[in-house]
Design a protein around this motif. Structure first.
Motif, mmCIF file in Angstrom:
data_model
loop_
_atom_site.group_PDB
_atom_site.id
_atom_site.type_symbol
_atom_site.label_atom_id
_atom_site.label_comp_id
_atom_site.label_asym_id
_atom_site.label_seq_id
_atom_site.Cartn_x
_atom_site.Cartn_y
_atom_site.Cartn_z
ATOM 1 N N ILE A 18 -7.624 4.154 2.498
ATOM 2 C CA ILE A 18 -7.720 3.074 3.487
ATOM 3 C C ILE A 18 -7.958 3.663 4.865
ATOM 4 O O ILE A 18 -8.943 3.354 5.522
ATOM 5 C CB ILE A 18 -6.441 2.198 3.515
ATOM 6 N N LYS B 253 0.838 -1.196 0.000
ATOM 7 C CA LYS B 253 0.000 0.000 0.000
ATOM 8 C C LYS B 253 0.872 1.244 0.000
ATOM 9 O O LYS B 253 2.068 1.188 0.303
ATOM 10 C CB LYS B 253 -0.966 0.009 1.187
ATOM 11 N N GLN C 109 -4.732 2.200 -1.168
ATOM 12 C CA GLN C 109 -4.522 0.935 -1.877
ATOM 13 C C GLN C 109 -3.751 1.188 -3.167
ATOM 14 O O GLN C 109 -3.514 2.340 -3.553
ATOM 15 C CB GLN C 109 -5.876 0.303 -2.212
#
Length: 190
Positions: free
Chosen positions: A128, A111, A122
């Motif tokens: 995220i 990531k 992501q």
């Protein structure tokens, strides 16, 4: 003789008239120069291969990372070229949507993580966690054939782009920024 002195006297400028004309000419010169310089600075002059312009990368088969593999950074263009496991591609702006720090790819965690405040994204740039208000911003990608005809382009929402033929040339347009989606809105968006 009187006629000649009268004509001569009428064509002479007195000191006040001369200074007024000089002042007006100087002011006009200043206005024209300032206007010209302002026009030059206000017109964008981005060249191919520099930030704000287009980056012609070459055939997809030569420039794309493996599906789901590490994204390829471009420090001049300030973007990451990523290829998702599905084969779709995105060009992500390297600047975090929180406060403008440059985020990096963490291979071990798979990531993007911003080193300043910990925002995480992501591979496709989807938010995220962290203080970032939205997913990573994206740049427009164009796919061109050998003649330079545009075959496909990123949509206005920034959805990942399919590459139907690996011989197509990839062009990333860093002058066309697409804002990332708000938190918790996954791609693709319809």
């Amino acid at each position: 003789m009187e006629e000649r002195s009268l004509l001569h006297h009428q064509s002479d400028l007195n000191r006040r008239e001369f200074l007024n004309l000089t002042w007006l000419a100087s002011l006009g010169f200043l206005v024209v120069n300032f206007g010209g310089v302002t026009l030059l600075f206000s017109m964008p002059r981005f060249r191919e291969g520099e930030f704000g312009g287009r980056f012609v990368l070459g055939p997809a088969k030569e420039v794309l990372p493996d599906p789901g593999g590490d994204p390829i950074p471009d420090s001049i263009g300030k973007y990451w070229l990523a290829r998702l496991e599905t084969g779709l591609i995105v060009a992500l702006y390297k600047v975090c949507t929180h406060l403008g720090c440059i985020y990096n790819w963490r291979r071990s965690q798979q990531k993007f993580i911003c080193p300043c405040h910990g925002s995480q994204f992501q591979l496709d740039g989807t938010y995220i966690q962290g203080p970032a208000p939205r997913s990573a911003d994206r740049f427009l990608i164009r796919l061109l054939d050998e003649q330079g005809t545009e075959i496909s382009t990123t949509d206005t929402l920034g959805n990942p782009l399919s590459v139907p033929d690996t011989n197509l040339r990839i062009v990333v347009d860093t002058g066309q920024l697409i804002r990332g989606q708000e938190q918790n809105i996954p791609y693709p968006i319809s």
